[in-house]
Design an enzyme around this catalytic site. Structure first.
Site, PDB file in Angstrom:
ATOM      1  N   GLU A   1     -20.627  29.944  13.978  1.00  0.00           N
ATOM      2  CA  GLU A   1     -21.399  30.184  14.731  1.00  0.00           C
ATOM      3  C   GLU A   1     -21.833  31.057  13.702  1.00  0.00           C
ATOM      4  O   GLU A   1     -23.510  31.208  14.878  1.00  0.00           O
ATOM      5  CB  GLU A   1     -20.385  32.025  15.394  1.00  0.00           C
ATOM      6  CG  GLU A   1     -19.390  31.031  16.156  1.00  0.00           C
ATOM      7  CD  GLU A   1     -17.885  31.031  15.454  1.00  0.00           C
ATOM      8  OE1 GLU A   1     -17.736  30.273  14.586  1.00  0.00           O
ATOM      9  OE2 GLU A   1     -16.895  30.460  16.132  1.00  0.00           O
TER      10      GLU A   1
ATOM     11  N   ARG B   1      -8.474   6.248   2.441  1.00  0.00           N
ATOM     12  CA  ARG B   1      -8.350   7.158   1.360  1.00  0.00           C
ATOM     13  C   ARG B   1      -9.212   8.199   1.425  1.00  0.00           C
ATOM     14  O   ARG B   1      -8.787   9.680   0.604  1.00  0.00           O
ATOM     15  CB  ARG B   1      -7.477   6.647   0.258  1.00  0.00           C
ATOM     16  CG  ARG B   1      -6.598   6.176  -0.206  1.00  0.00           C
ATOM     17  CD  ARG B   1      -6.501   4.856  -1.242  1.00  0.00           C
ATOM     18  NE  ARG B   1      -6.042   4.610  -1.865  1.00  0.00           N
ATOM     19  CZ  ARG B   1      -5.178   3.236  -3.283  1.00  0.00           C
ATOM     20  NH1 ARG B   1      -6.363   3.260  -3.764  1.00  0.00           N
ATOM     21  NH2 ARG B   1      -4.408   2.861  -2.903  1.00  0.00           N
TER      22      ARG B   1
ATOM     23  N   ASP C   1       3.301  -0.741 -10.439  1.00  0.00           N
ATOM     24  CA  ASP C   1       2.258  -1.400  -9.912  1.00  0.00           C
ATOM     25  C   ASP C   1       1.066  -0.399 -11.291  1.00  0.00           C
ATOM     26  O   ASP C   1       0.166  -1.320 -10.607  1.00  0.00           O
ATOM     27  CB  ASP C   1       2.124  -0.544  -8.603  1.00  0.00           C
ATOM     28  CG  ASP C   1       2.959  -1.733  -7.727  1.00  0.00           C
ATOM     29  OD1 ASP C   1       4.138  -2.008  -7.894  1.00  0.00           O
ATOM     30  OD2 ASP C   1       3.141  -1.194  -6.533  1.00  0.00           O
TER      31      ASP C   1
ATOM     32  N   LEU D   1       9.067   7.400   0.572  1.00  0.00           N
ATOM     33  CA  LEU D   1       8.292   7.475   1.520  1.00  0.00           C
ATOM     34  C   LEU D   1       9.861   7.508   2.441  1.00  0.00           C
ATOM     35  O   LEU D   1       9.744   9.220   3.669  1.00  0.00           O
ATOM     36  CB  LEU D   1       7.948   5.089   1.940  1.00  0.00           C
ATOM     37  CG  LEU D   1       6.932   5.011   1.819  1.00  0.00           C
ATOM     38  CD1 LEU D   1       6.209   3.787   2.485  1.00  0.00           C
ATOM     39  CD2 LEU D   1       5.776   6.183   2.651  1.00  0.00           C
TER      40      LEU D   1
HETATM   41  N1  NAP Z   1       3.993  -2.585   0.067  1.00  0.00           N
HETATM   42  C1  NAP Z   1       4.050  -0.959  -0.701  1.00  0.00           C
HETATM   43  O1  NAP Z   1       2.951  -0.317   0.558  1.00  0.00           O
HETATM   44  C2  NAP Z   1       4.014  -0.523  -1.084  1.00  0.00           C
HETATM   45  C3  NAP Z   1       3.340   0.515  -1.610  1.00  0.00           C
HETATM   46  C4  NAP Z   1       3.953   1.414  -3.117  1.00  0.00           C
HETATM   47  C5  NAP Z   1       5.024   1.118  -3.839  1.00  0.00           C
HETATM   48  N2  NAP Z   1       5.541  -0.341  -3.030  1.00  0.00           N
HETATM   49  C6  NAP Z   1       6.473  -0.559  -4.209  1.00  0.00           C
HETATM   50  O2  NAP Z   1       7.549  -0.217  -4.146  1.00  0.00           O
HETATM   51  C7  NAP Z   1       8.548  -0.231  -5.614  1.00  0.00           C
HETATM   52  C8  NAP Z   1       8.809   1.003  -6.064  1.00  0.00           C
HETATM   53  O3  NAP Z   1       9.508   1.942  -4.852  1.00  0.00           O
HETATM   54  P1  NAP Z   1      10.618   2.625  -5.527  1.00  0.00           P
HETATM   55  O4  NAP Z   1      10.855   3.105  -4.052  1.00  0.00           O
HETATM   56  O5  NAP Z   1      11.427   1.424  -6.173  1.00  0.00           O
HETATM   57  O6  NAP Z   1      10.247   3.844  -5.480  1.00  0.00           O
HETATM   58  P2  NAP Z   1       9.438   4.788  -5.308  1.00  0.00           P
HETATM   59  O7  NAP Z   1       9.007   5.590  -4.676  1.00  0.00           O
HETATM   60  O8  NAP Z   1       7.903   4.961  -6.131  1.00  0.00           O
HETATM   61  O9  NAP Z   1       9.105   6.710  -6.870  1.00  0.00           O
HETATM   62  C9  NAP Z   1      10.663   6.765  -6.597  1.00  0.00           C
HETATM   63  C10 NAP Z   1      10.901   7.306  -7.880  1.00  0.00           C
HETATM   64  O10 NAP Z   1       9.863   8.698  -7.493  1.00  0.00           O
HETATM   65  C11 NAP Z   1      11.043   9.924  -8.069  1.00  0.00           C
HETATM   66  N3  NAP Z   1      11.361  10.463  -6.378  1.00  0.00           N
HETATM   67  C12 NAP Z   1      10.317  10.249  -5.269  1.00  0.00           C
HETATM   68  N4  NAP Z   1      10.700  11.458  -3.935  1.00  0.00           N
HETATM   69  C13 NAP Z   1      11.434  12.326  -4.673  1.00  0.00           C
HETATM   70  C14 NAP Z   1      11.999  12.823  -4.112  1.00  0.00           C
HETATM   71  N5  NAP Z   1      11.679  13.387  -2.760  1.00  0.00           N
HETATM   72  N6  NAP Z   1      12.375  13.747  -4.942  1.00  0.00           N
HETATM   73  C15 NAP Z   1      12.905  13.896  -6.482  1.00  0.00           C
HETATM   74  N7  NAP Z   1      12.231  12.804  -6.449  1.00  0.00           N
HETATM   75  C16 NAP Z   1      11.535  11.731  -5.915  1.00  0.00           C
HETATM   76  C17 NAP Z   1      12.006   9.897  -8.349  1.00  0.00           C
HETATM   77  O11 NAP Z   1      12.041   9.650  -9.326  1.00  0.00           O
HETATM   78  P3  NAP Z   1      13.193   9.960 -11.074  1.00  0.00           P
HETATM   79  O12 NAP Z   1      14.256   8.209 -10.905  1.00  0.00           O
HETATM   80  O13 NAP Z   1      12.311  10.004 -12.225  1.00  0.00           O
HETATM   81  O14 NAP Z   1      13.851  10.341 -10.500  1.00  0.00           O
HETATM   82  C18 NAP Z   1      12.933   8.225  -7.800  1.00  0.00           C
HETATM   83  O15 NAP Z   1      13.788   7.673  -8.213  1.00  0.00           O
HETATM   84  C19 NAP Z   1       7.550  -0.705  -6.668  1.00  0.00           C
HETATM   85  O16 NAP Z   1       7.743  -2.660  -6.297  1.00  0.00           O
HETATM   86  C20 NAP Z   1       6.082  -1.057  -5.662  1.00  0.00           C
HETATM   87  O17 NAP Z   1       5.326  -2.073  -6.355  1.00  0.00           O
HETATM   88  C21 NAP Z   1       5.684  -1.314  -2.848  1.00  0.00           C
END
Ligand code: NAP
Length: 344
Positions: free
Chosen positions: A54, A192, A208, A293
């Site tokens: 405004e 992003r 990654d 997620l």
């Molecule tokens: N295709 C795609 O779009 C995409 C994107 C990203 C990643 N990725 C793949 O996903 C894989 C990793 O995924 P992931 O599920 O194994 O792990 P992540 O979600 O990357 O990380 C998980 C870790 O983050 C922490 N965390 C996340 N949310 C939390 C919450 N609400 N409260 C407390 N701690 C939390 C914890 O750490 P702590 O264990 O230290 O407690 C948990 O073990 C990789 O292989 C990557 O390549 C794929």
């Protein structure tokens, strides 16, 4: 034939859009001054903390115009409280404009309706709810900030044609496995650049080693946010380079610059998101991994989900999340499929 109120409100929305990426977590607002079916002044909220739309509209008038037969159009209810700038309602009253047309009321329950009331009490005719839905869509981030006290959250992941976000890996196999093509990368880097911050979990950084910056298009790098509860990640990882600030959300470990430590609790993620909003981060794109997620989905902490599906299959690996929402967009980019869901 005289132009409709919707015509001028659309002009407000077009002007307001120019503030995208510059005003968050403030709202996107445009304003036009109309006399005898002609726009005589216009402005928008250009920068966070700067003059409101405004004010800029009044400032755009070349000469001291008589406004006693003019109408002011604005897509968001004028403010009635002293913030960084004086109340716009007072400015409007002082201008002697007799009529104001508003797209939507302020979503902040503490101030909603007060601007309209102030104008009406001063004898101004106020017309409300013109192109309301369009106004709400434009300011959906601001609405969530005001009503839910957290950033607007967009979940984003890429999945293989058979529903995995990453293939089976050996313990030492690191680096990003690309699921979608360069066209999709351009699109997602644009996404992003549109948001204030990007968030991933600790394991995604470990496996990654992404930099989470904008490279495929021109645009600003979002602030990077990493959930690393025990602060175990090496500062040598790419997310800690100096291309953008990086904030770590933790449950334990030392209080350091850009690390927010909150003891683990049932409301830990909600509480951390309040802290993130308090830093002025009004929107967040959550890019994984699966664990992260799932937590956002489980707690209902999302507003949009953008899912990219590539053409290749993995035959196993980390299962992509599933989500229930309203399908808003469904299109292809290069060889890949894009689906956008909204929670509401
Ligand atoms: N295709 C795609 O779009 C995409 C994107 C990203 C990643 N990725 C793949 O996903 C894989 C990793 O995924 P992931 O599920 O194994 O792990 P992540 O979600 O990357 O990380 C998980 C870790 O983050 C922490 N965390 C996340 N949310 C939390 C919450 N609400 N409260 C407390 N701690 C939390 C914890 O750490 P702590 O264990 O230290 O407690 C948990 O073990 C990789 O292989 C990557 O390549 C794929």
């Amino acid at each position: 034939m005289a132009k409709s109120p919707e015509y001028y409100m659309q002009r407000c929305l077009d002007l307001a859009s120019n503030g995208r990426g510059k005003v968050s977590p403030n709202p996107l607002v445009g304003c036009v001054l109309v006399r005898e079916d002609e726009i005589i002044g216009e402005g928008f909220h250009e920068v966070f903390g700067g003059p409101h739309a405004e004010v800029n509209a009044f400032d755009s008038l070349h000469v001291e115009e008589v406004l006693t037969n003019a109408t002011l159009f604005v897509n968001l209810e004028p403010c009635s409280h002293h913030g960084k700038t004086p109340p716009c309602a007072d400015l409007i009253i002082k201008s002697q404009i007799p009529q104001v047309v508003i797209g939507m009321t302020d979503p902040n329950p503490l101030v909603s309706g007060k601007g309209v009331q102030r104008l009406r009490e001063a004898g101004i005719q106020v017309i409300e709810d013109v192109l309301t839905e369009e106004c709400q869509v434009l300011n959906r981030r601001f609405i969530v900030n005001q009503t839910e006290n957290r950033p607007y959250i967009i979940l984003k992941w890429a999945q293989s044609a058979d529903g995995f976000i990453d293939p089976v890996r050996s313990a030492h196999e690191k680096g990003i496995k690309w699921i979608t093509g360069p066209e999709a990368q351009e699109l997602t880097h644009g996404w992003r650049a549109d948001e204030d911050a990007i968030l991933v979990g600790r394991k995604t950084v470990e496996i990654d080693n992404p930099s989470l910056t904008v490279r495929a298009v021109e645009g600003k790098n979002p602030i990077r946010i990493i959930i690393d509860p025990k602060q175990v990640l090496s500062r040598e990882k790419s997310v800690f380079n100096d291309l953008a600030p990086t904030i770590v959300l933790a449950t334990e470990g030392p209080e350091r610059e850009n690390v927010i430590v909150l003891p683990a609790s049932d409301s830990w993620l909600q509480d951390q998101l309040k802290n993130v909003l308090a830093l002025g981060i009004g929107s967040l794109i959550v890019e994984g991994g699966a664990h992260t997620l799932h937590e956002f989905i489980r707690l209902g902490l999302w507003d949009e989900a953008r899912i990219l599906t590539g053409t290749g299959t993995f035959g196993g690996g980390i299962q992509a999340p599933t989500i229930e929402g309203n399908l808003r967009e469904d299109f292809t980019i290069g060889p890949d499929k894009v689906q956008v869901y909204s929670k509401l």
